[in-house]
Design an enzyme around this catalytic site. Sequence first.
Site, PDB file in Angstrom:
ATOM      1  N   LYS A   1       0.909  38.804  31.964  1.00  0.00           N
ATOM      2  CA  LYS A   1       1.144  39.732  33.079  1.00  0.00           C
ATOM      3  C   LYS A   1       2.254  40.723  32.728  1.00  0.00           C
ATOM      4  O   LYS A   1       3.068  40.462  31.837  1.00  0.00           O
ATOM      5  CB  LYS A   1       1.486  38.966  34.357  1.00  0.00           C
ATOM      6  CG  LYS A   1       2.759  38.157  34.242  1.00  0.00           C
ATOM      7  CD  LYS A   1       3.011  37.383  35.510  1.00  0.00           C
ATOM      8  CE  LYS A   1       4.332  36.689  35.488  1.00  0.00           C
ATOM      9  NZ  LYS A   1       5.493  37.603  35.308  1.00  0.00           N
TER      10      LYS A   1
ATOM     11  N   ASP B   1       6.197  31.676  33.454  1.00  0.00           N
ATOM     12  CA  ASP B   1       7.152  32.389  32.581  1.00  0.00           C
ATOM     13  C   ASP B   1       8.247  31.513  31.961  1.00  0.00           C
ATOM     14  O   ASP B   1       9.432  31.886  31.977  1.00  0.00           O
ATOM     15  CB  ASP B   1       7.806  33.558  33.352  1.00  0.00           C
ATOM     16  CG  ASP B   1       6.804  34.593  33.835  1.00  0.00           C
ATOM     17  OD1 ASP B   1       5.590  34.410  33.601  1.00  0.00           O
ATOM     18  OD2 ASP B   1       7.226  35.586  34.445  1.00  0.00           O
TER      19      ASP B   1
ATOM     20  N   CYS C   1       9.483  35.701  39.760  1.00  0.00           N
ATOM     21  CA  CYS C   1       8.085  35.398  39.471  1.00  0.00           C
ATOM     22  C   CYS C   1       7.585  34.122  40.133  1.00  0.00           C
ATOM     23  O   CYS C   1       6.428  34.055  40.555  1.00  0.00           O
ATOM     24  CB  CYS C   1       7.861  35.408  37.965  1.00  0.00           C
ATOM     25  SG  CYS C   1       8.067  37.090  37.318  1.00  0.00           S
TER      26      CYS C   1
END
Length: 205
Positions: free
Chosen positions: A106, A9, A151
């Site tokens: 995701k 991310d 994450c």
Amino acid sequence: MKSALILVDIQNDFSPDGALPVEQAFDIIPVVNKLMGQFDHVVATQDWHPEGHGSFASTHNKEVGSFIDLAGVAQIMWPDHCVQGSAGSDFIDGLNIEAIEHVIYKGTQQNIDSYSGFFDNQRLGKTGLADYLHNLGVTDVYITGLATDYCVKFTALDAVELGFNTWVVTDACRGVNMQPQDCEQALLAMQSAGCRLIVSDALPA
Ligand code: VGL
Ligand code: ZN
């Protein structure tokens, strides 16, 4: 032994200028770029939410940081972030995206969040990352990116549980720290689960 560098991310909305700012996020870019040449494979995840995602406070008229029950799991309310195809969902400028061989999206389902790069938060759906790595014969994964306390943490915990030798490259990660100790505690949790913490300079060039 086959290795993969996993970029979690590294997106504009998690930069200090973004919707869900991570302090010092820009500092990891040169570190991650330098690491890219040191592994057999380089893969990335992108948080990739539909508009009005169930993790957004605005969707439920709630305050950011409050919690709701989202399809049976406690869900913290985030500002709108990483909406599919928005500028905020792009990789941060300066990241060497040419080196990324595969991207896993995701958080794409309306009512389930997905912190881990491997499974959604209900552990119902797989993202395809584990199969992708297994097909390549990857045994060792090195986790970098944003955010350490969300994450990165859940990606690392799932990686070790899936049987990968898992390293977390600490200077290539930064976190949100909704509470001041969150990143520190996240690193300890990863370590007690069997992840190894390492600084980038200690990795073979
Ligand atoms: C993340 C909060 C919400 C992350 C994603 O990438 O760590 N954090 N969505
Ligand atoms: Zn998200």
